[in-house]
Design a protein around this motif. Structure first.
Motif, PDB file in Angstrom:
ATOM      1  N   UNK A  39       0.841  -1.199   0.000  1.00 22.75           N
ATOM      2  CA  UNK A  39       0.000   0.000   0.000  1.00 22.75           C
ATOM      3  C   UNK A  39       0.874   1.247   0.000  1.00 22.75           C
ATOM      4  N   UNK A  40       0.632   2.120  -0.970  1.00 20.84           N
ATOM      5  CA  UNK A  40       1.319   3.411  -1.047  1.00 20.84           C
ATOM      6  C   UNK A  40       0.323   4.514  -0.749  1.00 20.84           C
ATOM      7  N   UNK A  62       0.113   2.521  -9.647  1.00 22.89           N
ATOM      8  CA  UNK A  62       0.019   1.627  -8.494  1.00 22.89           C
ATOM      9  C   UNK A  62      -1.008   0.533  -8.751  1.00 22.89           C
ATOM     10  N   UNK A  63      -2.184   0.944  -9.181  1.00 24.96           N
ATOM     11  CA  UNK A  63      -3.266  -0.006  -9.408  1.00 24.96           C
ATOM     12  C   UNK A  63      -2.873  -1.039 -10.458  1.00 24.96           C
ATOM     13  N   UNK A  68      -2.010  -1.199  -3.607  1.00 27.14           N
ATOM     14  CA  UNK A  68      -3.141  -0.424  -3.124  1.00 27.14           C
ATOM     15  C   UNK A  68      -2.728   1.033  -2.995  1.00 27.14           C
ATOM     16  N   UNK A  69      -3.585   1.926  -3.449  1.00 28.90           N
ATOM     17  CA  UNK A  69      -3.291   3.355  -3.390  1.00 28.90           C
ATOM     18  C   UNK A  69      -4.257   4.044  -2.433  1.00 28.90           C
ATOM     19  N   UNK A  97       2.446   0.929   3.698  1.00 31.32           N
ATOM     20  CA  UNK A  97       3.836   0.474   3.616  1.00 31.32           C
ATOM     21  C   UNK A  97       4.776   1.516   3.017  1.00 31.32           C
ATOM     22  N   UNK A  98       4.240   2.466   2.267  1.00 28.71           N
ATOM     23  CA  UNK A  98       5.056   3.516   1.682  1.00 28.71           C
ATOM     24  C   UNK A  98       4.304   4.829   1.685  1.00 28.71           C
TER      25      UNK A  98
END
Length: 287
Positions: A39-40, A62-63, A68-69, A97-98
């Motif tokens: 996840x970002x 991302x998608x 996950x955005x 996570x980011x």
């Protein structure tokens, strides 16, 4: 009559595609093993059109890569504390996570304070002092994405940096400075140039490897490129032009990044790759 040299373009689009495909496969494997996708979280202050476009593009990528955005939109009137609080909340969220804080955040906000609210383990854009120190000392960590992408391009085209004179035109904290440290770590001899550099053309003319990162269209004249040099143009200006006079420079350089299609795609590819790496480490699923 001597033939005019034509530089080989450094195709960032193709390399970025391969990096994203590999990252997508790793993200899918991670999800199978842990039940969680990387996840970002993106944080945008205000509604600057260019920044809105950049964030939207990053979220779409991302998608497509199985990441996950999550997006946090803050009003332009936000204070430094507002931004720090938002970033701190994301740093403390185990499902994120980011973190990407879109630059710039506005002149009334202490951008450095906002960056430093990012947990180094989630600094997938490589903007914190912790990340810069790791880059400088050659320690594990997340690199600044544009400089990291530039290094990947140099590797892809087998550019040997040892002993070469690398000239970096620009000294921003998230591009010029970290790029110079990464080049130094590869045994290049690095010269930083900036707005107060005297007789800039004479220094550019000495560059075996030139990185232009000033944000001024065609700022570097093609006639100043050393014959056979490698030219990396990290600028992107109105009209789809970079910081280097591409046509003239391509007649002298050996390798050159086009604008668009050179450095830009690599920035996003490294961002996604580092997000997947951060998720892997945080979920305890490192190979």
């Amino acid at each position: 009559m001597a033939q005019t040299q034509t530089a080989r373009p450094m195709d960032g689009t193709a390399l970025a595609r391969r990096i994203i495909e590999t990252s997508a496969a790793t993200a899918a494997e991670l999800r199978l093993r842990t039940g969680k996708a990387p996840c970002l979280a993106t944080v945008l202050v205000g509604d600057d059109p260019a920044s809105v476009t950049y964030v939207r593009m990053k979220r779409r990528r991302c998608e497509s890569a199985g990441i996950v955005s999550r997006h946090v939109a803050l009003p332009a009137t936000s204070t430094t504390q507002d931004v720090v609080d938002a970033v701190t909340a994301l740093s403390n969220d185990p499902d994120v996570h980011g973190i990407l804080l879109q630059h710039p955040v506005g002149p009334h906000i202490d951008e450095r304070a906002a960056f430093e609210a990012i947990d180094p383990a989630k600094d997938v854009d490589g903007v914190t002092m912790h990340s810069f120190a790791a880059m400088s000392f050659g320690l594990p960590g997340f690199v600044s994405c544009t400089p990291g992408g530039i290094m990947r391009l140099l590797d892809e085209y087998e550019v040997d940096l040892a002993g070469k004179h690398a000239v970096v035109v620009g000294r921003s904290a998230i591009l010029g400075k970290p790029a110079g440290m990464l080049l130094l770590g590869r045994d290049a001899t690095v010269t930083y140039c900036h707005s107060r550099t005297a007789d800039l053309p004479s220094i550019v003319q000495q560059a075996d490897v030139l990185l232009a990162a000033v944000g001024k269209p065609r700022f570097i004249a093609g006639a100043d490129i050393k014959p056979g040099a490698v030219v990396l143009d990290a600028g992107y200006n109105d009209g789809n032009v970079g910081d280097v006079d591409f046509e003239a420079a391509a007649e002298r350089a050996r390798l050159i990044t086009p604008v668009p299609g050179g450095v830009g795609p690599m920035t996003i590819a490294v961002l996604l790759e580092q997000t997947v790496a951060a998720a892997t480490l945080q979920l305890g699923a490192a190979a």
